[in-house]
Write an enzyme that holds these catalytic residues in place. Sequence first.
Site, PDB file in Angstrom:
ATOM      1  N   ARG B  38       0.786  -1.237   0.000  1.00 19.54           N
ATOM      2  CA  ARG B  38       0.000   0.000   0.000  1.00 19.54           C
ATOM      3  C   ARG B  38       0.818   1.286   0.000  1.00 19.54           C
ATOM      4  O   ARG B  38       0.381   2.290  -0.552  1.00 19.54           O
ATOM      5  CB  ARG B  38      -0.954   0.001   1.189  1.00 19.54           C
ATOM      6  CG  ARG B  38      -2.033   1.076   1.082  1.00 19.54           C
ATOM      7  CD  ARG B  38      -3.295   0.677   1.814  1.00 19.54           C
ATOM      8  NE  ARG B  38      -2.999   0.302   3.185  1.00 19.54           N
ATOM      9  CZ  ARG B  38      -3.360   1.002   4.263  1.00 19.54           C
ATOM     10  NH1 ARG B  38      -4.023   2.125   4.127  1.00 19.54           N
ATOM     11  NH2 ARG B  38      -3.071   0.561   5.464  1.00 19.54           N
ATOM     12  N   LYS B 108     -12.185 -11.573   4.674  1.00 20.35           N
ATOM     13  CA  LYS B 108     -13.310 -12.119   5.432  1.00 20.35           C
ATOM     14  C   LYS B 108     -13.928 -11.052   6.320  1.00 20.35           C
ATOM     15  O   LYS B 108     -13.817 -11.078   7.546  1.00 20.35           O
ATOM     16  CB  LYS B 108     -12.828 -13.317   6.253  1.00 20.35           C
ATOM     17  CG  LYS B 108     -12.353 -14.451   5.350  1.00 20.35           C
ATOM     18  CD  LYS B 108     -11.718 -15.602   6.116  1.00 20.35           C
ATOM     19  CE  LYS B 108     -11.335 -16.713   5.153  1.00 20.35           C
ATOM     20  NZ  LYS B 108     -10.577 -17.789   5.788  1.00 20.35           N
ATOM     21  N   ALA B 156      -2.487 -18.321   7.845  1.00 20.69           N
ATOM     22  CA  ALA B 156      -1.410 -17.901   6.948  1.00 20.69           C
ATOM     23  C   ALA B 156      -0.050 -18.454   7.367  1.00 20.69           C
ATOM     24  O   ALA B 156       0.742 -18.900   6.531  1.00 20.69           O
ATOM     25  CB  ALA B 156      -1.370 -16.374   6.875  1.00 20.69           C
ATOM     26  N   LYS B 207     -17.623 -16.551  10.801  1.00 18.86           N
ATOM     27  CA  LYS B 207     -16.899 -17.401  11.747  1.00 18.86           C
ATOM     28  C   LYS B 207     -15.994 -16.565  12.650  1.00 18.86           C
ATOM     29  O   LYS B 207     -15.653 -16.972  13.757  1.00 18.86           O
ATOM     30  CB  LYS B 207     -16.093 -18.493  11.036  1.00 18.86           C
ATOM     31  CG  LYS B 207     -15.034 -17.986  10.102  1.00 18.86           C
ATOM     32  CD  LYS B 207     -13.628 -18.068  10.646  1.00 18.86           C
ATOM     33  CE  LYS B 207     -12.771 -17.236   9.716  1.00 18.86           C
ATOM     34  NZ  LYS B 207     -11.367 -17.265   9.930  1.00 18.86           N
ATOM     35  N   ASP B 260     -13.190 -23.961   8.555  1.00 17.17           N
ATOM     36  CA  ASP B 260     -12.550 -22.712   8.954  1.00 17.17           C
ATOM     37  C   ASP B 260     -12.829 -22.416  10.426  1.00 17.17           C
ATOM     38  O   ASP B 260     -11.967 -21.951  11.162  1.00 17.17           O
ATOM     39  CB  ASP B 260     -13.067 -21.580   8.053  1.00 17.17           C
ATOM     40  CG  ASP B 260     -12.183 -20.361   8.092  1.00 17.17           C
ATOM     41  OD1 ASP B 260     -12.506 -19.379   7.408  1.00 17.17           O
ATOM     42  OD2 ASP B 260     -11.160 -20.384   8.823  1.00 17.17           O
ATOM     43  N   ARG B 271      -6.157 -14.059  14.604  1.00 17.66           N
ATOM     44  CA  ARG B 271      -6.235 -12.744  15.236  1.00 17.66           C
ATOM     45  C   ARG B 271      -7.501 -12.603  16.074  1.00 17.66           C
ATOM     46  O   ARG B 271      -7.477 -12.065  17.178  1.00 17.66           O
ATOM     47  CB  ARG B 271      -6.233 -11.645  14.173  1.00 17.66           C
ATOM     48  CG  ARG B 271      -4.862 -11.294  13.668  1.00 17.66           C
ATOM     49  CD  ARG B 271      -4.950 -10.572  12.348  1.00 17.66           C
ATOM     50  NE  ARG B 271      -4.806 -11.499  11.237  1.00 17.66           N
ATOM     51  CZ  ARG B 271      -5.167 -11.249  10.000  1.00 17.66           C
ATOM     52  NH1 ARG B 271      -5.723 -10.100   9.697  1.00 17.66           N
ATOM     53  NH2 ARG B 271      -4.969 -12.130   9.051  1.00 17.66           N
TER      54      ARG B 271
END
Lengths: 554, 351
Positions: B38, B108, B156, B207, B260, B271
Amino acid sequence: MSKKKVRYSEILPKTHQWPIVNLAKNRKKFTEEVTEEAFTNILATSRGKSLREELEMTVYREKLRIKANPWKVDPEDEKDFWKYIQDKLAESQNEENSREVEEEILREIILRYANEIAGNFKSSSYRFARGVITFGFARLLNAARVKGFTSLFSRQLDLDDKIHIVGEPEHIRKLAKIGTVVMVPTHFSNLDSILIGWVIQFLGLPAFIYGAGLNLFNIKIFAYFMNSLGAYKVDRRKKNPVYLEALKTYSSLALRWGCHSLFFPGGTRSRSGEIEKSLKLGLLSTAIEAQRILFQKKGEQARKIFIVPVTINYQFTLEAPSLINEHLKRTGQERYYQESDEFSSSYKIATFLLKFFTKGSDISISIGKGMDILGNYVDDQGHSYDKNGNLIHTKDYFVTDGQITVDPQREQTYVRILAQRIVEEYHKYNRVFASHLVAYTAFKMLERKNPKLDLYSILRLPDEDLELDYKEFKKAYKKLRKRILKLNKKGKTGIADHLTDKAEDAIRLGLDNVGMYHAQRPLIRKDEKIIIQNPNTLYYYHNRLVGYGLEKYI
Amino acid sequence: MASKNISKPVGVIGAGSFGSAMANILAEKSDKILLYARTPEKAAQIEKARESAGQKLSSNIEVTNELSRIGDECDVIFPMVPSANFRNMMRDLSPHLRPYHIMIHGTKGFDYSITEDFKPTEANPLTREHVQTMSEVIRAESSVVRVGCLAGPNLAKEIAEHKPAATVVASEFDEVIKVGQRLLKTDRFLIYGSNDLIGIELCGILKNIIAVGAGMISGLKLGENAKALFISRGLVEMVHLGKVLGGNAQAFLGLAGVGDLMATCNSNLSRNYTVGYRLAQDEKIEQIISSMEEVAEGIKTIDIVHELASTYKIRVPITETLFRIIHNDMTVEDAQTYLMKFPFRVEIDFL
């Protein structure tokens, strides 16, 4: 001083330049091309059946149809033809050249279908037919409205005094000059086909082709008019894949030959009164396929196909009672009992025509903004652009890795996207009339008062439960109107001018007009009460405002 | 030997942990990857260290700060940008996008597009019109229609460590699913497909709510029974919500839903789980958010779903409770008592 009337010149004054005339002149060549293309397409799609099985199924279904559901318009040699095919198929079964014979048979069947589907347009008949309709209606209009004996010959009022064309008529004329137009009108009444036909010629456009139900050709005089006005024949009895492919190819190729087309994507008249929500996607998909093929052949220079939604705004629909009964019977099954009976239809048509021309209730036809086959708006030069005004290259929708690829599943998904866009446009161009709103308000109030009842129980409520308090009604009306005016501001729907009048006046106008031509008016006011006389027709008119999310506001 | 076609690079937008992991996987199967960061500083930093979000970058990944290059040079693009920045990113990218582009996103969260002074009221409720999934944002902001999403148990860090995993590529277009499979499938990364784009997107979004709660339960050391109770009730709540918001129940019972959910609710690599865990340790929400480098979408999702549930009149006890905790309206201990007393619906009536 009389108001200056808008008159549109013909964009193609020489009839022989019309694409539909070209199609008719080259009928044999055209049907042969349709046959070849449909043949290739059918062989290319395996449906889990062998060609022989496919043909046997077709023969079986056709023979069944001939026995169970014959129509006057069916050709005399039909039975013999299918017997011939059946025999030919059986004889070749274990022969060495069976595959060759099967392909020959497939071609013969498709060619027969193509010839049956193809219209028989003659420009002289066209001019005559439309002249009759315009003249006839205009005379009626004058006789009914202009006073005096000589009124029958008056030229004072023309059809365009009664039928208002709003929206983008200039834009569609421009698009018809540079590309091929597919007009998709909403379909509430049998009157629609005639109205649209009149609009097309009034706007100076060449004749459009359109699919008319084969059953309409059972009556000779109808057949004459249908043919003259550009119809091709769609036999809804035939559901076999070979016929459907022939039909789609006919439509697709006609578009590629530049024929402007008319599709009623609702498939048939809206039985529930709702604006078309789930459109019949079959013929619409031919527009997408045709555009892709044009791009494959000519790249960026290809002629574009433009989709133009058209909404027909009536305060009423003559057939409302029978249509809503059909709908309720179908959706409600045994929960729905039909109570009222109908009286003779020719009497009704006569009274309807008389009332239509003598009283108020004009019709407005909104010509929508042109779109490309994915629903992007186009400008007068036919260029597609997005909401930020960036140019969109329509060809790109068919491109992967720098090349146009043929992906039927992709095109199927595109049709759903186009259909959604058309429905959005219908809602935008639909004009909300006071009559729709009073019907909606009344019906919704009825629902709210009876939260535990389902639709069918509500429609059977006894008379004493079909009364609403006028003050409450007015309050609810105003609340809903507020929301509608907001939607109008956002550009999500049109409104009739009178909707901004004082609530008391607009409500009166609405009550006067809602279902005014029916034997029994759905809604009337009696002192401080609103009385629902016919909940079925009320439900029908209320359905016109479904799809705007108004339920949350009452 | 046949000469190799020079194919266009594959674009990845966003150099967060998931974006970087995906870039590396894509780099195994494609000639060149263009990774967008970014800010110019970030791009330079990544390029210098040849490392992004703690992951070493493959040699065929080029880092750039020019968003236009992604549109101009790539045919297939993978946006992996937090939901709060997604629409703005799309607005910047849109002039460089054309209908031949294929976009498969991995975000998400919901896009919450309202004007500053919008206050949801009974007369003017918050609806799905104001709250959109990323695929809807892509469609709204550009001429791209061939859109897909990635969802599934895809922590990840584990993917970056080359541990085996699977993901779902969801799209209305079979073509998009095939492209996703072609570009991502390796011997350690399985690709499943689904046509229920909205359903699969909602799986990933909803979720995160349950993950916050699961983290809280872990933080309170209530044990495995409690967590399992919570997660299974959470799944039921997700399905009911998902159906109302436009998805199908089937999506929630597969890899992108249950799969998931399991990974996210049991790992401190998540997180959202971490947010819940730290709330249970009596940390304040503001403190938690400011200390995290990457966004936990769950918090914003809880706020949005709380509002949507009242518009669409559905009961969401878990989301409501988490909402109240986050807004300091209930303590974590009180929440526990409340949930244990709450008469949950027993019926699984969505199959």
